[in-house]
Write a protein that holds these residues in place. Structure first.
Motif, PDB file in Angstrom:
ATOM      1  N   THR A 163       0.847  -1.195   0.000  1.00  0.00           N
ATOM      2  CA  THR A 163       0.000   0.000   0.000  1.00  0.00           C
ATOM      3  C   THR A 163       0.886   1.249   0.000  1.00  0.00           C
ATOM      4  O   THR A 163       2.031   1.202   0.459  1.00  0.00           O
ATOM      5  N   PRO A 164       0.379   2.388  -0.518  1.00  0.00           N
ATOM      6  CA  PRO A 164       1.217   3.584  -0.676  1.00  0.00           C
ATOM      7  C   PRO A 164       1.854   4.097   0.610  1.00  0.00           C
ATOM      8  O   PRO A 164       2.852   4.801   0.556  1.00  0.00           O
ATOM      9  N   ASN A 165       1.294   3.742   1.774  1.00  0.00           N
ATOM     10  CA  ASN A 165       1.843   4.254   3.035  1.00  0.00           C
ATOM     11  C   ASN A 165       2.985   3.402   3.572  1.00  0.00           C
ATOM     12  O   ASN A 165       3.629   3.797   4.543  1.00  0.00           O
ATOM     13  N   ARG A 166       3.245   2.242   2.974  1.00  0.00           N
ATOM     14  CA  ARG A 166       4.244   1.343   3.548  1.00  0.00           C
ATOM     15  C   ARG A 166       5.530   1.308   2.727  1.00  0.00           C
ATOM     16  O   ARG A 166       5.969   0.263   2.254  1.00  0.00           O
ATOM     17  N   GLY A 167       6.140   2.473   2.568  1.00  0.00           N
ATOM     18  CA  GLY A 167       7.415   2.543   1.862  1.00  0.00           C
ATOM     19  C   GLY A 167       8.514   1.767   2.569  1.00  0.00           C
ATOM     20  O   GLY A 167       9.493   1.353   1.944  1.00  0.00           O
ATOM     21  N   ASP A 168       8.362   1.538   3.876  1.00  0.00           N
ATOM     22  CA  ASP A 168       9.378   0.805   4.631  1.00  0.00           C
ATOM     23  C   ASP A 168       9.451  -0.665   4.235  1.00  0.00           C
ATOM     24  O   ASP A 168      10.431  -1.349   4.562  1.00  0.00           O
ATOM     25  N   CYS A 169       8.428  -1.173   3.530  1.00  0.00           N
ATOM     26  CA  CYS A 169       8.424  -2.579   3.107  1.00  0.00           C
ATOM     27  C   CYS A 169       8.768  -2.736   1.629  1.00  0.00           C
ATOM     28  O   CYS A 169       8.448  -3.761   1.015  1.00  0.00           O
ATOM     29  N   TYR A 173      14.591  -6.334   3.731  1.00  0.00           N
ATOM     30  CA  TYR A 173      14.842  -6.184   5.168  1.00  0.00           C
ATOM     31  C   TYR A 173      13.617  -5.617   5.885  1.00  0.00           C
ATOM     32  O   TYR A 173      13.278  -6.049   6.989  1.00  0.00           O
ATOM     33  N   GLY A 174      12.933  -4.669   5.278  1.00  0.00           N
ATOM     34  CA  GLY A 174      11.744  -4.088   5.898  1.00  0.00           C
ATOM     35  C   GLY A 174      10.631  -5.109   6.062  1.00  0.00           C
ATOM     36  O   GLY A 174       9.904  -5.102   7.067  1.00  0.00           O
ATOM     37  N   ILE A 175      10.474  -6.003   5.063  1.00  0.00           N
ATOM     38  CA  ILE A 175       9.471  -7.061   5.161  1.00  0.00           C
ATOM     39  C   ILE A 175       9.830  -8.015   6.293  1.00  0.00           C
ATOM     40  O   ILE A 175       8.970  -8.425   7.088  1.00  0.00           O
ATOM     41  N   ALA A 176      11.117  -8.362   6.390  1.00  0.00           N
ATOM     42  CA  ALA A 176      11.578  -9.238   7.472  1.00  0.00           C
ATOM     43  C   ALA A 176      11.326  -8.596   8.833  1.00  0.00           C
ATOM     44  O   ALA A 176      10.913  -9.272   9.788  1.00  0.00           O
ATOM     45  N   ARG A 177      11.558  -7.292   8.930  1.00  0.00           N
ATOM     46  CA  ARG A 177      11.345  -6.574  10.201  1.00  0.00           C
ATOM     47  C   ARG A 177       9.875  -6.618  10.609  1.00  0.00           C
ATOM     48  O   ARG A 177       9.553  -6.825  11.775  1.00  0.00           O
ATOM     49  N   ASP A 178       8.971  -6.478   9.646  1.00  0.00           N
ATOM     50  CA  ASP A 178       7.548  -6.527   9.955  1.00  0.00           C
ATOM     51  C   ASP A 178       7.130  -7.936  10.368  1.00  0.00           C
ATOM     52  O   ASP A 178       6.332  -8.109  11.291  1.00  0.00           O
ATOM     53  N   LEU A 179       7.650  -8.938   9.668  1.00  0.00           N
ATOM     54  CA  LEU A 179       7.317 -10.319  10.017  1.00  0.00           C
ATOM     55  C   LEU A 179       7.840 -10.690  11.396  1.00  0.00           C
ATOM     56  O   LEU A 179       7.187 -11.425  12.148  1.00  0.00           O
ATOM     57  N   ALA A 180       9.023 -10.191  11.748  1.00  0.00           N
ATOM     58  CA  ALA A 180       9.616 -10.516  13.049  1.00  0.00           C
ATOM     59  C   ALA A 180       8.726 -10.066  14.196  1.00  0.00           C
ATOM     60  O   ALA A 180       8.692 -10.699  15.264  1.00  0.00           O
ATOM     61  N   ALA A 181       7.977  -8.985  13.992  1.00  0.00           N
ATOM     62  CA  ALA A 181       7.093  -8.479  15.048  1.00  0.00           C
ATOM     63  C   ALA A 181       5.954  -9.442  15.342  1.00  0.00           C
ATOM     64  O   ALA A 181       5.331  -9.364  16.403  1.00  0.00           O
ATOM     65  N   THR A 182       5.681 -10.379  14.418  1.00  0.00           N
ATOM     66  CA  THR A 182       4.611 -11.364  14.643  1.00  0.00           C
ATOM     67  C   THR A 182       5.130 -12.608  15.357  1.00  0.00           C
ATOM     68  O   THR A 182       4.364 -13.545  15.595  1.00  0.00           O
ATOM     69  N   LYS A 183       6.425 -12.651  15.660  1.00  0.00           N
ATOM     70  CA  LYS A 183       7.080 -13.778  16.337  1.00  0.00           C
ATOM     71  C   LYS A 183       7.238 -15.010  15.442  1.00  0.00           C
ATOM     72  O   LYS A 183       7.535 -16.100  15.931  1.00  0.00           O
ATOM     73  N   ILE A 184       7.070 -14.848  14.127  1.00  0.00           N
ATOM     74  CA  ILE A 184       7.230 -15.989  13.235  1.00  0.00           C
ATOM     75  C   ILE A 184       8.703 -16.297  13.001  1.00  0.00           C
ATOM     76  O   ILE A 184       9.075 -17.387  12.566  1.00  0.00           O
TER      77      ILE A 184
END
Length: 789
Positions: A163-169, A173-184
């Motif tokens: 989505t346009p607001n998620r430039g960090d992904c 590395y940004g996708i990995a950082r977001d996934l890590a927050a889910t404890k996966i």
């Protein structure tokens, strides 16, 4: 955004399956659009060695190759120019399917010589673009080694919608950082790289008229720009990128790895010793890396050396400073450009690049310098060279702090999420806590989360990580109170209801049409979109009719001979200071009824569309007896003898009529198209209450009249005159017949009308009816020189 499972594991310590990762990505708002196993259909393709190469006796361009597989020695007919003894390559055995064309490999005779399989190129196996020769493998490759293992195809390609607001992904590395927050999985921390410079850079950098933009530079001398190593080529090719040379490939790798656009300049092509971020003061030309020439508008954000533009900042580099295979001295750039500047320049020039895409959505301003140093380090590891110190413009980073109320979080979630759990989620996402109480928490927003600015953003972060599926189902408390005169609370609802009752189907088309349509209908083409969806949708519409006609033409092409449609929406008037207005348009074309027993073949005509338009105006509170219509100054797209413009006093309410035959012919329409359009903003405000229904027990009756009049006299004039004869008892006038023909004098026509009479206080006597008849005949004779037949 595309990435592979193996690439994700470079940043995330994870054992979950691809399916589990896919579900988790979608749960946290990174919707998975596609998953593809890269080795699908490639299990049968393995390494072979060419033992002999002999010319084909019946074809100059073919060779007979004797190959050694892990189990056998076979003869293969091959036309590749690079076959040679000792070459290790990939073999397609019998009954295997070639991915590029889904062809099954069979034992065939080619010019009389039997071939027991096929030697393959990269393009045939859909693993590369090379098609001129068969794949060449290292001499040390073991015979029988699977293609999947050689090219690391035992992997999954994952594509997600950002989505346009998620430039960090927009980096793995940004996708990995977001996934890590889910404890996966556990995120591998991004370390800071501190290089030891070997000399001081000769270049400086500065901002001129672009203070909000920031740039970092490193100079690298004596590099050897070679072909990229296999691991790097496979990383880029795995997501569909073409590799070029090591320096370009490394900058592309860093862009997709960390979401940080990079650019490299050949310093031997630069003038002076200063790199300047500035804006153009006048229109200038630029030949970009895509070999296209662009005319830059004034105030375009650019990067210059002492004499010329060397890049369109954040979008694309210039050809005059491009890196080539022979480049040995480079200037590496990592910047943080203003999203607004990039959007403005990019849209003006219609240039789409991966760099522009990321800068428009915002990058991590505080990691730019670190990524620059990591890139320089990788270039030296692969290409050699010596590194200078980092040169940067000043950077001001405004730290953001946002407070979350736990009460607001509970209201949104409809259940209680423990403050401890909320804090844990924020910590896992990289937020720092600046203040915390029993009722709220204040957070320092990470530099990579440009989308977080208000409390609702923080609520969204908690809910997406915690799981939207945990929000309980709660009934919506609505007060079921209908307003008085409910059907007319919204005028558009009343209009749509009225037209639907006339067996018209509502359509919704684009608010734009093509330049061709604008000119065809006589409209202006000045209302151009800066960034149109396509050339067919480049102009803001001045009428709803062109799109309705296009839909009717499309229906006809599909075999649908009957069109009865309407649309309500905005139109945009170029001639009236670029105003926008509400309108509703109707179209009828083809036979009134389908092919059924006893149905005649009558087709829709002008009277059908006139009835629709006048009926709709009556529904909106307009007395049709007060309407005037004329065939003067009609729109050019209307048939001038079968159309009319409608007025109420001086108010131009709309028109009805038949589409001009020339336009219908140009669009390939083989039937009469009847159209009408009403401009709702021109409607008067109807004041006062609606008339109350009054029951009348007296017998209603009717009187028919027929007159011969001049053919130029409009039937509406006769109708109005008959209504005025006795307004107390004449409730309605209907025109039921019009005749012109050889039985009448030239220039004359016959019109028959019915007057509906409703006595008020008592029944009418025969004498009173006779008096009414004579009065009508006398009035018509005086005013219209009307004669009885």
């Amino acid at each position: 955004m595309k990435f592979t499972y193996s690439w994700l594991k470079e940043h995330l310590d994870i054992k979950a399956s691809v399916t589990e990762i896919s579900n988790k990505l979608t749960q946290i708002g990174l919707e998975v659009e596609a998953i593809k196993y890269k080795g699908e259909g490639l299990a049968k393709f393995k390494t072979v060695e060419i033992l002999e190469v002999n010319k084909h006796p019946a074809a100059d361009k073919l060779n007979i190759c004797k190959i050694k597989t892990e189990d056998d020695v076979l003869d293969i007919v091959c036309g590749a120019p690079n076959v040679r003894v000792g070459l290790k390559t990939i073999f397609a055995p019998l009954n295997s399917i070639i991915p590029a064309n889904n062809m099954q490999v069979k034992k065939v005779k080619i010019r009389g010589i039997e071939s027991a399989g096929m030697l393959c190129s990269a393009k045939e196996l859909a693993i590369g673009e090379e098609s001129e020769g068969i794949i060449e493998l290292a001499a040390t490759t073991k015979i029988g080694k699977p293609l999947i293992d050689i090219f690391s195809l035992d992997d999954y390609l994952i594509e997600i919608a950002i989505t346009p607001n998620r430039g960090d992904c927009l980096g793995v590395y940004g996708i990995a950082r977001d996934l890590a927050a889910t404890k996966i999985g556990k995120l591998k921390k991004l370390t800071n790289t501190e290089l030891k410079p070997e000399y001081k850079a000769k270049y400086s950098c500065s901002n001129k008229k672009a203070a909000e933009n920031q740039i970092n530079l490193i100079e690298i001398k004596n590099v050897v720009n070679r072909e990229s190593p296999e691991w790097l080529k496979q990383r880029l090719e795995s997501i569909g990128l073409k590799t070029k040379n090591a320096i370009i490939d490394i900058t592309n790798y860093m862009l997709f790895n960390y979401g940080q656009p990079m650019h490299a300049y050949d310093t031997d092509k630069l003038d002076g010793q200063e790199i300047i971020i500035t804006k153009t003061t006048e229109a200038e030309k630029l030949i970009a890396l895509d070999d296209k020439e662009y005319m830059l508008a004034k105030d375009s954000l650019v990067i210059k050396d002492a004499s010329k533009i060397i890049a369109l900042a954040g979008i694309i580099g210039a050809k005059n400073s491009a890196i080539e295979t022979a480049s040995s001295n480079i200037l590496l750039e990592a910047a943080n450009f203003s999203a607004l500047d990039i959007i403005k320049t990019g849209r003006n020039l219609q240039i789409e690049t991966d760099s522009r895409y990321r800068f428009e959505r915002g990058i991590d301003a505080l990691s730019t310098k670190n990524i620059l140093q990591k890139t320089a380090q990788l270039i030296v590891e692969i290409c050699g060279g010596t590194i200078s110190d980092v040169v940067s413009t000043t950077q001001d980073f405004a730290e953001k702090r946002v407070t979350l109320s736990y009460a607001a979080l509970e209201r949104a979630a409809c259940y209680n999420i423990a403050p401890r759990r909320s804090k844990e989620i924020f910590t896992d996402l990289g937020f720092n806590v600046s203040r915390e109480t029993s009722t709220e928490i204040e957070l320092i927003i990470p530099s990579w989360r440009n989308d977080i600015s208000i409390e609702e953003d923080l609520i969204e972060e908690v809910l997406r990580i915690e799981g939207y599926d945990k929000i309980p189902l709660e009934p919506i408390n609505l007060v079921n109170k209908l307003e008085e005169n409910f059907l007319y609370v919204k005028q558009d609802f009343s209009i749509k209801k009225n037209l639907a009752c006339l067996v018209l189907n509502e359509v919704i088309s684009w608010s734009f049409y093509s330049k061709e349509d604008a000119l065809l209908y006589g409209f202006s083409d000045n209302l151009k979109l800066i960034n149109p969806i396509s050339e067919e949708l480049a102009i803001m519409r001045e009428s709803l009719v062109p799109n309705l006609v296009r839909l009717a033409a499309a229906e006809q092409n599909k075999g649908e001979i009957n069109s009865a449609i309407f649309e309500g929406g905005k139109i945009f008037l170029c001639k009236e200071q670029n105003q926008q207005k509400d309108a509703v348009a109707i179209l009828r074309a083809g036979p009134r009824r389908g092919k059924e027993v006893n149905n005649n073949s009558e087709i829709y005509d002008i009277f059908d569309i006139k009835s629709d338009v006048f009926g709709l105006l009556a529904n909106l509170g307009i007395n049709s007896d007060k309407l005037e219509y004329t065939s003067q100054e009609l729109p050019i797209y209307l048939h001038h003898n079968r159309s009319g413009k409608i007025y109420l006093g001086k108010n131009y309410l709309g028109y009805f009529g038949e589409l001009h035959p020339k336009i219908a012919q140009k669009l390939g329409i083989k039937m009469r198209v009847n159209i009408g359009e009403i401009f709702l903003d021109n409607m008067p405000k109807i004041k006062g209450r609606k008339k109350l229904y009054i029951q009348n027990d007296l017998q209603a009756l009717s009187r028919d009249f027929c007159f011969i009049i001049d053919e130029k006299i409009k039937a509406i004039e006769l109708k109005k005159e008959l209504l005025k004869t006795n307004q107390e008892i004449v409730k309605e006038v209907r025109i039921f017949d019009v005749y012109t023909g050889e039985k009448l004098p030239i220039g004359k026509k016959s019109i028959a009308l019915t007057a509906m009479l409703q006595p008020v206080e008592r029944s009418l006597t025969g004498a009173e009816l006779e008096e009414f008849n004579l009065k009508v005949i006398k009035n018509f004779a005086q005013k219209f020189q009307a004669e009885l037949p």
